[in-house]
Design a protein around this motif. Sequence first.
Motif, mmCIF file in Angstrom:
data_model
loop_
_atom_site.group_PDB
_atom_site.id
_atom_site.type_symbol
_atom_site.label_atom_id
_atom_site.label_comp_id
_atom_site.label_asym_id
_atom_site.label_seq_id
_atom_site.Cartn_x
_atom_site.Cartn_y
_atom_site.Cartn_z
ATOM 1 N N ILE A 24 62.563 20.736 26.687
ATOM 2 C CA ILE A 24 61.185 20.258 26.577
ATOM 3 C C ILE A 24 60.464 20.968 25.428
ATOM 4 C CG2 ILE A 24 58.950 20.282 27.778
ATOM 5 C CD1 ILE A 24 60.526 19.555 30.323
ATOM 6 N N VAL A 44 54.052 18.336 26.307
ATOM 7 C CA VAL A 44 54.671 17.644 27.438
ATOM 8 C C VAL A 44 54.136 18.236 28.742
ATOM 9 C CG1 VAL A 44 56.846 17.223 28.640
ATOM 10 C CG2 VAL A 44 56.766 17.126 26.136
ATOM 11 N N PHE A 85 54.588 19.388 32.001
ATOM 12 C CA PHE A 85 55.738 19.651 32.874
ATOM 13 C C PHE A 85 55.594 21.024 33.487
ATOM 14 C CE2 PHE A 85 59.882 21.571 33.573
ATOM 15 C CZ PHE A 85 60.442 20.640 34.430
ATOM 16 N N ASN A 86 55.685 21.096 34.837
ATOM 17 C CA ASN A 86 55.647 22.362 35.566
ATOM 18 C C ASN A 86 56.978 22.517 36.300
ATOM 19 O OD1 ASN A 86 55.319 24.380 37.516
ATOM 20 N ND2 ASN A 86 53.136 23.943 37.779
ATOM 21 N N ALA A 87 57.701 23.593 35.980
ATOM 22 C CA ALA A 87 59.040 23.787 36.542
ATOM 23 C C ALA A 87 59.015 23.965 38.057
ATOM 24 C CB ALA A 87 59.703 25.001 35.892
#
Lengths: 88, 406
Positions: free
Chosen positions: A44, A55, A57-59
């Motif tokens: 990412i 982007v 996005f949260n892991a």
Amino acid sequence: MARSVQEKVIAIIAEQAVLEPSDVTMTSTLEDLGIDSLGLVESIFAIEEAFDISVPFNANDPGSSAFDISSVAAIVAAVEGLVAARAA
Amino acid sequence: MSPRGNRVVITGAGTINALAHDVAGTLEAFREGRCGITELDIRDKERLSIRIGGQVHNWDPEDRFNRQQIVLYDKFTQFTLLAAREAVAQSGLNFEGRLGYETGVILGTAGGGVNTWDENYRAVYEEGKNRVHPFVVPKLMNNAACSHVSMEFHLKGPSFTVATACASSNHAMGQAFHMVRSGMTKAMLTGGSESMLCFGGIKAWEGLRVMSKDACRPFSLNRNGMVQGEGAAVFVFEDYEHARARGAEILAEVVGFAMTSDAADIVMPSKHGAARAIAGALRDAGVNGEDVGYINAHGTGTAANDKTECAAVADVFGPHADRLMISSTKSMHGHLIGGTGAVELLACIMALRDGVIAPTIGYEEPDPECALDVVPNAARDAKVDVVLSNAFAFGGLNAVLALRRA
């Protein structure tokens, strides 16, 4: 334009998976390609750098992130959306 | 002497963190379940995507230190010294004579003088300066806090700094415990400190994508990551006979410590590594699992840590896992990284001494993978005899302490 996004995303994923781009299909999942959670975060980052986008996005909760990572095709579509939004 | 060596007790405690600038205020916040996490007040915040933290507010170093000290003290050192002063004052110890040779300092920090790195990189890279202040190196080094504590209190025994990321403080306190237990020292100042809430410190953490943008909700199904904090806590660990002979007030007894390495992954936690550390601390303390009433969890609020930690606790304690209480105070003060275990030990002492269990605040939805009594949202009165404090670091390095009521 659309094709070049697809090619660039596949090249990034292929490099992360240590595969040839020709081995990465649009229906592949990251799991199929052997990309783990660290590899995903790195991919990412590479996508953000390549397309100059952010982007979402949260892991901790990949499933409910606005960014769909369920397959290569989903990632390409999501990146295309973000690139279009940036251009707009 | 116990079979393992001298008994070790805690006779002083000090802290500064997002909840308060002292122990009394911190324990009051624990009892009230108050949240110290706020919008960050730092330079260039608009370029960060993470804008909350457990920041220490109303902190002016000039209230506590003179100009010559401030040029040498990074914020992590300032926090440490403030906490050490409170701990030493409570203990009533004077280290100017022989005791100073028999007392050392072991502290944990992950990043050391991160603010000093940040400010000086800014000066040379962003502002194009070709010169930095002459004391940059002694100010930023990870052992600066340890050395300044030893200088301020004349502590001439074994002293060093431990850096094991999020387990630094627990590893430090474990070493201090071993030194007093073995008879190597009569007393130790120990704990840890962290101050990474600056642009570079937060930007680095953003990269991992494990940070929450809104709150730290450990064990809650809707948790979405960790929130960084800052501050310090320092304790006086003392030989029990020494403390008893001088009539010192004993806050708690340190009875066990264990550490393990997962040898598996640089960021993902391992249930087995955590379980071995918990079980090891029980064995070292010579207590049964059924004796443990409370665990201060590592409880970071990430998806991975909280479910792995609960699974490890369930493995070690069996049916008793459903009877003990486990809470994460990171929900209130944030994750102090290398200083976190030290601040969290205060919740352990409160449980033993005051019979009050600090809550896990921000808890909204049960997670079937964290199905333990996490003391949701409100503190609870309960008499407990033995407590544990967990710390599981990035890099798979685990450290668990066991304490008993004095």
